[in-house]
Design an enzyme around this catalytic site. Structure first.
Site, mmCIF file in Angstrom:
data_model
loop_
_atom_site.group_PDB
_atom_site.id
_atom_site.type_symbol
_atom_site.label_atom_id
_atom_site.label_comp_id
_atom_site.label_asym_id
_atom_site.label_seq_id
_atom_site.Cartn_x
_atom_site.Cartn_y
_atom_site.Cartn_z
ATOM 1 N N ARG A 131 0.846 -1.184 0.000
ATOM 2 C CA ARG A 131 0.000 0.000 0.000
ATOM 3 C C ARG A 131 0.884 1.238 0.000
ATOM 4 N NH1 ARG A 131 -1.955 0.669 4.481
ATOM 5 N NH2 ARG A 131 -1.481 -1.304 5.478
ATOM 6 N N TYR B 110 -1.440 -3.330 -6.871
ATOM 7 C CA TYR B 110 -1.143 -4.155 -5.709
ATOM 8 C C TYR B 110 -2.183 -4.104 -4.589
ATOM 9 C CZ TYR B 110 1.591 -6.917 -2.591
ATOM 10 O OH TYR B 110 1.997 -7.939 -1.777
ATOM 11 N N GLY B 111 -2.515 -5.239 -4.048
ATOM 12 C CA GLY B 111 -3.296 -5.418 -2.815
ATOM 13 C C GLY B 111 -4.240 -4.288 -2.485
ATOM 14 N N GLY B 112 -4.018 -3.692 -1.330
ATOM 15 C CA GLY B 112 -4.926 -2.678 -0.802
ATOM 16 C C GLY B 112 -5.049 -1.432 -1.677
ATOM 17 N N LYS C 165 -9.319 -2.486 2.012
ATOM 18 C CA LYS C 165 -9.073 -1.346 2.898
ATOM 19 C C LYS C 165 -9.883 -0.118 2.474
ATOM 20 C CE LYS C 165 -5.821 -3.777 4.920
ATOM 21 N NZ LYS C 165 -6.024 -4.391 6.235
ATOM 22 N N HIS D 113 -10.840 -2.574 11.883
ATOM 23 C CA HIS D 113 -9.703 -3.379 11.435
ATOM 24 C C HIS D 113 -9.483 -4.501 12.462
ATOM 25 C CE1 HIS D 113 -5.204 -3.323 10.099
ATOM 26 N NE2 HIS D 113 -5.902 -4.178 9.409
ATOM 27 N N SER E 176 -0.232 -3.708 12.368
ATOM 28 C CA SER E 176 0.386 -4.727 11.528
ATOM 29 C C SER E 176 1.588 -5.348 12.246
ATOM 30 C CB SER E 176 0.793 -4.140 10.183
ATOM 31 O OG SER E 176 1.635 -3.071 10.399
ATOM 32 N N ALA E 177 1.921 -6.551 11.835
ATOM 33 C CA ALA E 177 3.047 -7.323 12.388
ATOM 34 C C ALA E 177 2.820 -7.760 13.834
ATOM 35 C CB ALA E 177 4.367 -6.547 12.259
ATOM 36 N N CYS E 178 1.565 -7.888 14.235
ATOM 37 C CA CYS E 178 1.257 -8.419 15.568
ATOM 38 C C CYS E 178 0.592 -9.786 15.488
ATOM 39 C CB CYS E 178 0.364 -7.461 16.339
ATOM 40 S SG CYS E 178 1.211 -5.964 16.858
ATOM 41 N N THR F 231 -3.562 -12.681 11.693
ATOM 42 C CA THR F 231 -3.987 -13.917 11.015
ATOM 43 C C THR F 231 -3.625 -15.132 11.874
ATOM 44 O OG1 THR F 231 -3.683 -12.786 8.915
ATOM 45 C CG2 THR F 231 -3.878 -15.167 8.808
ATOM 46 N N ASP G 168 -9.208 -9.973 9.261
ATOM 47 C CA ASP G 168 -8.756 -8.593 9.016
ATOM 48 C C ASP G 168 -9.793 -7.509 9.340
ATOM 49 O OD1 ASP G 168 -6.676 -6.860 8.207
ATOM 50 O OD2 ASP G 168 -7.539 -6.651 6.213
ATOM 51 N N ASN H 203 6.846 -8.218 1.932
ATOM 52 C CA ASN H 203 5.388 -8.073 1.911
ATOM 53 C C ASN H 203 4.757 -8.995 0.858
ATOM 54 O OD1 ASN H 203 2.952 -6.881 2.847
ATOM 55 N ND2 ASN H 203 2.924 -5.486 1.088
ATOM 56 N N ARG I 276 2.609 -11.963 -0.604
ATOM 57 C CA ARG I 276 1.259 -12.279 -0.110
ATOM 58 C C ARG I 276 0.726 -13.589 -0.672
ATOM 59 N NH1 ARG I 276 -1.267 -8.547 3.624
ATOM 60 N NH2 ARG I 276 0.307 -6.910 3.769
ATOM 61 N N ARG J 286 2.695 -4.287 19.764
ATOM 62 C CA ARG J 286 4.009 -4.845 20.111
ATOM 63 C C ARG J 286 4.654 -3.922 21.111
ATOM 64 N NH1 ARG J 286 7.452 -8.450 17.172
ATOM 65 N NH2 ARG J 286 6.005 -9.494 15.795
ATOM 66 N N GLY K 82 -0.016 -20.372 20.117
ATOM 67 C CA GLY K 82 -1.054 -21.223 20.729
ATOM 68 C C GLY K 82 -1.224 -20.994 22.218
ATOM 69 N N ASN L 285 -1.419 -18.183 23.591
ATOM 70 C CA ASN L 285 -2.310 -17.032 23.807
ATOM 71 C C ASN L 285 -3.715 -17.483 24.211
ATOM 72 O OD1 ASN L 285 -0.281 -15.222 23.248
ATOM 73 N ND2 ASN L 285 -0.795 -15.047 21.066
HETATM 74 O O1 SAT Z 1 -2.202 -4.607 1.073
HETATM 75 S S1 SAT Z 1 -3.401 -4.698 1.896
HETATM 76 O O2 SAT Z 1 -3.841 -3.374 2.296
HETATM 77 O O3 SAT Z 1 -4.465 -5.350 1.161
HETATM 78 C C1 SAT Z 1 -3.108 -5.640 3.237
HETATM 79 C C2 SAT Z 1 -2.434 -4.982 4.361
HETATM 80 O O4 SAT Z 1 -1.906 -3.899 4.294
HETATM 81 O O5 SAT Z 1 -2.433 -5.627 5.423
HETATM 82 MN MN MN Z 2 -5.101 -5.431 7.745
#
Ligand code: SAT
Ligand code: MN
Length: 644
Positions: free
Chosen positions: A95, A236-238, A245, A265, A287-289, A292, A312, A416, A418, A449, A544, A546
């Protein structure tokens, strides 16, 4: 039929006949939608227009088309049946937050967390960019539903795009096609989503495998007051899958504020106790926590079960029973590949064994994919995400790295990279994940974090306290030392990149929830932190384990669960967390006991700095910041003083 003017004229079709044929085959009777599509096709000068029906045949044909064009590599069908790999342009890998805009009449309504542009000015700029931008390309019309078709919480969007990659990803991530047009009918309302990769093709020009526009021409624009999304220049993605998003967070949260609901979110998971009682928990982490990972977790306590509803986004409405009901508006997972392994997320690994689109992963010699942190040995040779042959070598520090023919080293998969996979393939998807009514939410978790100060889990004392907790979410980037708070990037409610209106107004909207229902029916709220560190490293196993914290959360929902009231919230007593069978190889029983005590106590001095830092983060909103939150800050500060 040939044109009568001359043999080479481009207008080969017989206009009258074709018109009748097209009219008979019109995919919808929605005149306004038809006119909007026609106008955009004219502006962009698209070669042709295809209405997506959402069928498997359509998906397969587009995948074949992209394989032919070199956009997709079909993976080994014995190892990854139905899977493809795409490599993006090196400049189009994530993004683009500084090219993401909120366009509304008053700048103050967007606030300091949004990139604001005046709507008319932005429309003029972007109309200029859209002019002729689809020359030589097909315009695909994607009718899609965010949420189960027909759900009273769902919303319909229509994305116009010149990217077949977007179409197939939207097939997985949303509900696409004829069923959506049927639901829309002749007069239904829908959210208009315009998208172009911004790379017209001249006659005879060879296409690249990832056409896109240069960064300064990329725009991801949200016209909130008219609920329109205009995206240009990125595939790309988002930036390009506009249901995610752009619609499900930015446009939806704007609508949610007006209509009295929540678009957040948040992952949604269903936790079932050994006694068979189920709880629905929604959680917002920056992000990064590991959102998923948590959504698909395999609990380490016997008898407890986690099932996934979403990983998400959550859309939530108060229903007649006074409770907040949530749906996952998406139908797939667009997950970060690197770091996903049988250790970190076995259920994600099982989800992506088939019918998955991989983007910017490495390609192995046997036609499979690989990424850093996959938990399988690094192959001697792969094609990296840039499409280069790279071999595994050992660098000066004795570390294994991939190097290309020129000796340049770099990761095999982009950080990143995916996977796009259908939610139905997740082995722990909840049987009711698509229930149009949604699921009633029992608890919210916020987190981040935070290597220092913030306890493992902390329950809010009241709703205002809960909103305060959400406003303080964020992740620490660097900590000077373990007794100090480092640089925390505040990410209120994990919405920082997704705010579409003033954050102060957003927090006010949250504060009004108890006025909309019986406040006792609202979810219980907790702040969790899986990432505390001491000199030995991480103080908590995470993953696990958690589930042990989630078990306490369920006990608290039941009005049980041992806790002490402190200045910062209700903390579990050190014996309240079920630690049966918990193993940390680096800590013996005595050390573990001390670690848990540290994880579940109030670091008074640390918290004073924390509260001051949160106060600081409110400053940029000035008087617009709700007084209730400032008052809550003062209340906690006073309680901390007393706790000294
Ligand atoms: O790239 S996306 O926005 O779809 C996903 C993300 O940033 O987590
Ligand atoms: Mn997200």
């Amino acid at each position: 039929m040939a044109c009568k003017k001359n043999a080479t004229c481009a207008c080969k079709a017989a206009p009258k006949k074709a018109k009748t044929a097209v009219a008979a085959k019109l995919p919808t009777q929605h005149q306004e939608l038809l006119a909007w599509v026609k106008d955009f096709a004219k502006l962009t000068q698209a070669k042709d227009v295809v209405w997506c029906d959402g069928s498997k045949r359509e998906y397969n044909e587009l995948c074949d088309l992209m394989v032919k064009g070199g956009v997709f590599t079909k993976l080994n069908s014995k190892k990854r049946p139905g899977c493809y790999l795409a490599r993006s342009h090196w400049s189009d890998v994530a993004r683009v937050e500084d090219r993401t805009y909120i366009a509304c009449a008053n700048k103050e309504d967007a606030g300091p967390n949004c990139n604001w542009i005046e709507p008319a000015e932005l429309k003029q700029t972007m109309t200029g960019l859209y002019k002729g931008c689809m020359k030589g390309r097909t315009l695909y019309v994607i009718p899609f539903s965010m949420g189960p078709v027909g759900s009273d919480i769902a919303k319909i969007g229509v994305e116009l795009t010149d990217s077949p990659y977007v179409v197939v990803n939207m097939h997985i991530m949303t509900r696409v096609g004829t069923k959506v047009l049927k639901q829309l009918g002749a007069h239904g309302s829908y959210i208009k989503c315009l998208h172009s990769i911004g790379s017209p093709l001249k006659a005879g020009q060879k296409d690249s495998t990832w056409p896109c526009a240069p960064i300064e021409k990329k725009y991801i624009a949200h016209f909130t007051e008219t609920a329109e999304i205009w995206s240009f220049g990125s595939g790309y993605g988002g930036n390009a899958l506009l249901g995610k998003k752009c619609l499900a967070l930015r446009i939806a949260s704007f609508l949610a504020k007006q209509e009295g609901w929540l678009a957040e979110h948040m992952l949604i998971l269903k936790l079932t106790s050994p006694e068979g009682k189920s709880y629905n928990i929604a959680a917002a982490f920056p992000s990064a926590c590991g959102k998923t990972n948590l959504a698909m977790m395999e609990p380490k306590i016997p008898g407890w079960k986690v099932e996934t509803i979403g990983d998400d986004i959550a859309w939530m409405k108060i229903k007649e029973d006074g409770r907040l009901w949530a749906i996952n508006p998406e139908s797939g997972f667009f997950g970060v590949a690197p770091g996903t392994s049988m250790d970190s997320n076995p259920n994600a690994m099982r989800t992506i064994t088939k019918n998955t689109i991989f983007t910017n992963c490495a390609l192995t010699d046997d036609g499979d994919i690989w990424w850093e942190g996959m938990g399988v040995p690094a192959p001697a040779h792969v094609i990296n995400w840039k499409g280069e042959d790279v071999t595994l070598t050992v660098n000066d520090q004795g570390k294994k790295v991939y190097a290309n023919a020129k000796g340049e080293v770099g990761p095999a998969a982009h950080a990143n990279a995916r996977f796009t996979a259908p939610a139905t393939q997740c082995p722990v998807i909840a049987s009711n994940w698509e229930d149009p009514a949604g699921v009633p939410i029992d608890a919210f978790l916020f987190g981040g974090r935070r290597p220092t100060v913030i306890p493992l889990v902390n329950q809010a004392k009241d709703w205002t306290h809960a909103v305060f907790m959400g406003s303080a979410a964020g992740s620490e980037t660097t900590a000077a030392n373990l007794s100090q708070i480092g640089v925390v990037r505040r990410d209120p409610m994990a919405m920082l990149p997704f705010f579409s209106y003033n954050t102060a107004d957003y927090l006010l909207h949250w504060l009004t929830m108890p006025l909309r229902t019986d406040p006792t029916k609202l979810p219980k709220v907790f702040f969790t932190n899986w990432f505390r560190k001491d000199e030995k490293g991480f103080m908590w196993n995470g993953f696990g384990d958690n589930a042990r914290v989630l078990k306490w959360v369920c006990e608290r929902i039941e009005g049980k669960g041992k806790a002490v009231e402190t200045a910062i919230g209700f903390l579990p007593t050190p014996d309240a967390i079920d630690m049966d069978g918990y193993v940390d190889a680096g800590r013996d029983a005595a050390c573990l006991k001390a670690t848990m005590e540290a994880l579940l106590s109030v670091d008074v001095e640390g918290w004073k700095s924390e509260v001051a830092a949160v106060q600081d983060s409110y400053k940029k909103f000035g008087a617009r910041m709700p007084f209730a939150l400032t008052a809550k800050l003062a209340e906690i500060t006073k309680a901390l003083e007393a706790a000294k």
